[in-house]
Design a protein around this motif. Sequence first.
Motif, mmCIF file in Angstrom:
data_model
loop_
_atom_site.group_PDB
_atom_site.id
_atom_site.type_symbol
_atom_site.label_atom_id
_atom_site.label_comp_id
_atom_site.label_asym_id
_atom_site.label_seq_id
_atom_site.Cartn_x
_atom_site.Cartn_y
_atom_site.Cartn_z
ATOM 1 N N HIS A 1 33.074 76.552 66.001
ATOM 2 C CA HIS A 1 33.558 76.316 64.632
ATOM 3 C C HIS A 1 33.957 77.603 63.926
ATOM 4 O O HIS A 1 33.320 78.636 64.108
ATOM 5 N N ARG B 1 36.328 77.387 57.010
ATOM 6 C CA ARG B 1 37.393 77.593 56.030
ATOM 7 C C ARG B 1 38.239 78.849 56.326
ATOM 8 O O ARG B 1 38.486 79.665 55.428
ATOM 9 N N GLU C 1 41.318 79.401 56.799
ATOM 10 C CA GLU C 1 42.591 79.576 56.076
ATOM 11 C C GLU C 1 42.356 80.300 54.755
ATOM 12 O O GLU C 1 43.218 81.028 54.262
ATOM 13 N N PHE D 1 46.282 82.582 62.538
ATOM 14 C CA PHE D 1 45.516 81.655 63.386
ATOM 15 C C PHE D 1 45.817 81.913 64.861
ATOM 16 O O PHE D 1 44.915 81.979 65.696
ATOM 17 N N TYR E 1 43.236 82.969 67.735
ATOM 18 C CA TYR E 1 43.056 82.089 68.896
ATOM 19 C C TYR E 1 43.239 82.860 70.205
ATOM 20 O O TYR E 1 42.445 82.714 71.131
ATOM 21 N N ASP F 1 30.498 66.912 57.090
ATOM 22 C CA ASP F 1 31.382 67.867 56.419
ATOM 23 C C ASP F 1 32.368 67.094 55.543
ATOM 24 O O ASP F 1 33.528 66.932 55.901
ATOM 25 N N GLY G 1 35.894 68.759 54.703
ATOM 26 C CA GLY G 1 36.840 69.233 55.723
ATOM 27 C C GLY G 1 36.862 70.747 55.815
ATOM 28 O O GLY G 1 37.911 71.357 56.035
ATOM 29 N N TRP G 2 35.711 71.360 55.685
ATOM 30 C CA TRP G 2 35.630 72.832 55.708
ATOM 31 C C TRP G 2 35.657 73.403 57.124
ATOM 32 O O TRP G 2 36.095 74.525 57.340
ATOM 33 N N HIS H 1 36.646 74.093 60.861
ATOM 34 C CA HIS H 1 37.846 74.136 61.691
ATOM 35 C C HIS H 1 37.362 74.276 63.125
ATOM 36 O O HIS H 1 36.745 75.278 63.471
ATOM 37 N N GLU H 2 37.599 73.241 63.919
ATOM 38 C CA GLU H 2 37.124 73.352 65.295
ATOM 39 C C GLU H 2 38.047 74.271 66.083
ATOM 40 O O GLU H 2 39.272 74.120 66.073
ATOM 41 N N LEU H 3 37.420 75.207 66.749
ATOM 42 C CA LEU H 3 38.153 76.213 67.519
ATOM 43 C C LEU H 3 38.287 75.689 68.939
ATOM 44 O O LEU H 3 37.302 75.630 69.679
#
Length: 358
Positions: A85, A88, A90, A114, A118, A348, A351-352, A354-356
């Motif tokens: 994870h 947030r 962004e 991003f 990644y 959550d 929607g905080w 962000h699955e990596l």
Amino acid sequence: MKIRIQPVEPAKRRPKPADESKLVFGKTFSDHMFMMDYKGEKGWQDPRVVPHQVLQMDPAAMVLHYGQGIFEGMKAYRCSDGRLHLFRPEKNFERYNRSAAKLCMPQIEVPFQFEALYELLKLDKDWIPHSMGSSLYIRPTMIASEPHLGVRPANEYLHFIITGPVAAYYPEGFNPVSIYVSDQFVRTVRGGLGEAKTMANYASSLYAAEYAKKKGFTQVLWLDAVELRFVEEVGTMNIFFRIKDELVTPPLGGSILAGITRDSVIQLAEHWGITVHQRPIEIGEVIDAVRSGDMKEIFGTGTAAVVSPVGSISYKDQSFKIQNGAAGEWSQKLYDEIVGIQYGEKEDPFGWVHELKV
Ligand SMILES: *Cc1c(COP(=O)(O)O)cnc(C)c1O
């Protein structure tokens, strides 16, 4: 822009930490880093993932003389089921661009930020530690690299991302801090750089931090630089006061860093039906509320600690305990909820997370 990948040879990989609980913050780094250069009209050039390495820089590089530099601080978390994870992210990338704008530095489009992260974490995902509370700290940084000894915004920049595993902040539960209200030294001023995550703000915090440490305190509580009256931040964290059953935090007026944890605490508290006031708060009001017993809790917020309870506050040579120096109920609840969301153990609703997927 195509990102070039130059992996570390397997034989040259660094050893992973033997004991994740013994990691000292900011001392251990992963195998790789992301880098790219900005060259005047050509814009960003040669994005690459390369071995973590020493930078080559001209001694006239402008950042070394005039401090034109910014950074971010974020984390990657490993859930108990193996998912990875970000929290947030962004918001960090957007803030990076706002900091860049304040320092007259170039922007980096958020989707590309991003992509860069990644590509980096694809190679270094095994560096995200496994134990609960530990994480991979991520430090995007931009510096003025142009060799030039004249004062103006540079034409050349280096943007890089380094990462490193960090231990759980509270291995044995909360550890309330003692804070010293600085009525001599200031961090930043309205109209200055306070709302940017820039090196200069850290440079201007060192003297007061050492001064407070010598007097036996852990953190500095910063007041506004004009009147030394209104509370701004604590150490490198935003600050919250629970007065009776409401939360008060100073408004973002230009001299305060817009913390992502600050914003998360506000949203969460409001979601729970707690009234949150973003309003100026005088140090006199804080001390009065402590004296009368209306001050139930004080805590700092930031990515490193999430929530850091304040056990005592010292102002003009008088020291006051906050609720007997113990961590407060709301501090604990906010901490548990945010950490639970970060590690995928709590729902959550915002929607905080962000699955990596790397
Ligand atoms: C980074 C920082 C914070 C905390 O911001 P988060 O986004 O919550 O980590 C607060 N104050 C200052 C001065 C900071 O540099």
